[in-house]
Design a protein around this motif. Structure first.
Motif, mmCIF file in Angstrom:
data_model
loop_
_atom_site.group_PDB
_atom_site.id
_atom_site.type_symbol
_atom_site.label_atom_id
_atom_site.label_comp_id
_atom_site.label_asym_id
_atom_site.label_seq_id
_atom_site.Cartn_x
_atom_site.Cartn_y
_atom_site.Cartn_z
ATOM 1 N N ASN A 327 0.830 -1.210 0.000
ATOM 2 C CA ASN A 327 0.000 0.000 0.000
ATOM 3 C C ASN A 327 0.859 1.253 0.000
ATOM 4 O O ASN A 327 0.547 2.238 -0.681
ATOM 5 C CB ASN A 327 -0.913 0.000 1.226
ATOM 6 N N ARG A 328 1.926 1.196 0.781
ATOM 7 C CA ARG A 328 2.829 2.342 0.847
ATOM 8 C C ARG A 328 3.447 2.632 -0.511
ATOM 9 O O ARG A 328 3.507 3.776 -0.959
ATOM 10 C CB ARG A 328 3.937 2.067 1.866
ATOM 11 N N GLU A 329 3.895 1.581 -1.197
ATOM 12 C CA GLU A 329 4.523 1.762 -2.506
ATOM 13 C C GLU A 329 3.545 2.370 -3.504
ATOM 14 O O GLU A 329 3.898 3.264 -4.282
ATOM 15 C CB GLU A 329 5.035 0.414 -3.013
ATOM 16 N N ALA A 330 2.304 1.912 -3.472
ATOM 17 C CA ALA A 330 1.291 2.456 -4.375
ATOM 18 C C ALA A 330 1.035 3.926 -4.077
ATOM 19 O O ALA A 330 0.922 4.761 -4.991
ATOM 20 C CB ALA A 330 -0.006 1.649 -4.240
ATOM 21 N N PHE A 331 0.977 4.261 -2.807
ATOM 22 C CA PHE A 331 0.736 5.646 -2.417
ATOM 23 C C PHE A 331 1.904 6.542 -2.824
ATOM 24 O O PHE A 331 1.707 7.623 -3.391
ATOM 25 C CB PHE A 331 0.519 5.718 -0.903
ATOM 26 N N VAL A 332 3.129 6.100 -2.553
ATOM 27 C CA VAL A 332 4.308 6.916 -2.870
ATOM 28 C C VAL A 332 4.436 7.118 -4.377
ATOM 29 O O VAL A 332 4.747 8.216 -4.851
ATOM 30 C CB VAL A 332 5.577 6.270 -2.285
ATOM 31 N N ASN A 333 4.188 6.077 -5.151
ATOM 32 C CA ASN A 333 4.273 6.198 -6.608
ATOM 33 C C ASN A 333 3.295 7.253 -7.118
ATOM 34 O O ASN A 333 3.650 8.091 -7.963
ATOM 35 C CB ASN A 333 3.967 4.851 -7.269
#
Length: 410
Positions: A327-333
């Motif tokens: 989830n974090r990776e999706a948000f940061v991207n």
């Protein structure tokens, strides 16, 4: 040989700012020099005429290990017992809610009565909270009276206090050192801050003295408070209680409580769903830049070492932790995708940082040395640029979160 008028013992020993040593020196002087004790309580605005007994103790623990008071001074003053809770600060900042914790521990605990009995004091308590500092810092709790080392030095000098006890002589030598070596720098930086001219302030970083770094660190917080007052944002401005920061500068945070996932309130124990965003500001003097680091943190907050321990103990499941990272990776991207399509103020650089918590850094330059009749930055212009960047981050985070929430990623 050195002139004895310019000889300062603690400086010679390389211990001028050893806070523990200075605390013990103060404690010794209070115990062994009655003239100093009388002078000190006068500086603390509590003059006494009937001092019968004095005991000073360093590093006194109240309630728990977190509440370790630097100096407890007990004075039998007639039928009263005067208690001075003294927090001694040189260049160290106040810990998180430290003054309030100390106040609560002293006023609500039973340690005071135990100590009175142990050292043979009887009578009604009169408690005084003293925040003794080098630069005139104010404690976060308004029950503490701010007293500076310069205040003590001036009172001793103006009152012609004389005492031949060794502890007093060493302490007076140290106070003279602070007056001669530190006070002029404090006055100079106070004047620079009051003028609110960034050029003058930043020029101080080109002057290297053994004490310059520590003094500039203290005044960086003042500069940021000036900025926050000039440009109001919807962020909560608060001191960052970390002593480690770039180039010795104090960090300050802008936080938003609503930067938590919508499920946080309902699922406080669900690691994968609990997040917060922290904007943490720091000043990097070698390139005249204000950095706003954007931290994407889990709630409850776990640094990597603690996270690994919690996973190992089974407090957090591997599935939840993996889901959070996805989830974090999706948000940061998505955040950086939107940042790349955003118009930022001139000179601002947004970069990605793939550490466990920090996911972006906004670098805001202080514009100085302009030509072609263009104006150098002022506190006001820099504050506006910081405010603009903070608002952009705010909006971008909200947009990214809203889009991901629609597809149930977060």
């Amino acid at each position: 040989m050195k002139n004895t008028d310019d000889y300062y013992l603690l400086e010679e020993l390389g211990q001028s700012f050893n806070e523990t040593l200075v605390t013990k020196l103060l404690t010794s002087a209070l115990n062994h020099s009655e003239p100093f004790t009388v002078a000190f309580v006068n500086v603390c605005k509590t003059p006494m005429k009937n001092i019968q007994k004095v005991v000073a103790i360093s590093e006194v623990q109240f309630t728990n290990k977190k509440n370790r008071i630097d100096i407890l001074l007990l004075i039998q003053n007639g039928t009263n017992v005067e208690l001075f809770i003294i927090e001694n600060k040189l260049f160290a900042g106040e810990g998180a809610e430290q003054a309030t914790r100390y106040y609560d521990a002293v006023t609500n605990g039973g340690e005071v009565e135990n100590l009175k009995q142990k050292y043979g004091f009887k009578g009604d308590n009169q408690v005084h909270f003293i925040y003794l500092t080098l630069l005139g810092d104010q404690a976060s709790n308004n029950h503490f009276l701010s007293v500076t080392y310069e205040d003590v030095f001036q009172f001793l000098n103006n009152g012609n206090v004389v005492d031949d006890t060794l502890s007093y002589q060493v302490l007076k030598n140290y106070l003279t050192y602070l007056h001669v070596k530190i006070q002029p720098q404090r006055i100079a930086l106070n004047q620079l801050i009051s003028k609110k001219e960034l050029q003058l302030y930043v020029d101080q970083f080109k002057i290297e003295t053994p004490l310059g770094k520590q003094i500039r660190k203290s005044y960086f917080e003042i500069m940021l408070q000036e900025l926050s007052a000039l440009y109001q944002t919807d962020f909560v401005f608060e001191k960052e209680f970390s002593s480690s920061s770039a180039n010795g500068m104090m960090k300050v945070s802008w936080r938003k409580d609503n930067w938590l996932s919508s499920s946080d309130i309902l699922q406080r124990d669900d690691f994968q769903s609990n997040h917060r965003i922290v904007l943490q500001s720091s000043f990097i003097p070698n390139n005249n830049t204000i950095n706003i680091e954007i931290h994407y943190e889990t709630q409850p907050y776990y640094p990597q070492s603690q996270l690994k321990a919690q996973l190992k103990r089974g407090v957090i499941s591997n599935q939840n932790e993996n889901t959070y990272r996805g989830n974090r990776e999706a948000f940061v991207n998505l955040f950086h995708e939107k940042c790349n399509a955003t118009d930022w103020p001139d000179g601002v650089i947004v970069s990605r940082r793939n550490t466990a918590l920090t996911f972006a850094v906004v670098k805001i330059p202080i514009i100085l040395g302009m030509t072609d009749n263009l104006q150098n930055d002022t506190f006001d212009s820099l504050a506006k640029r910081i405010g603009t960047c903070s608002q952009i981050v705010n909006q971008t985070v909200e947009q990214a979160w809203a889009e991901l929430s629609k597809i149930s990623v977060l």
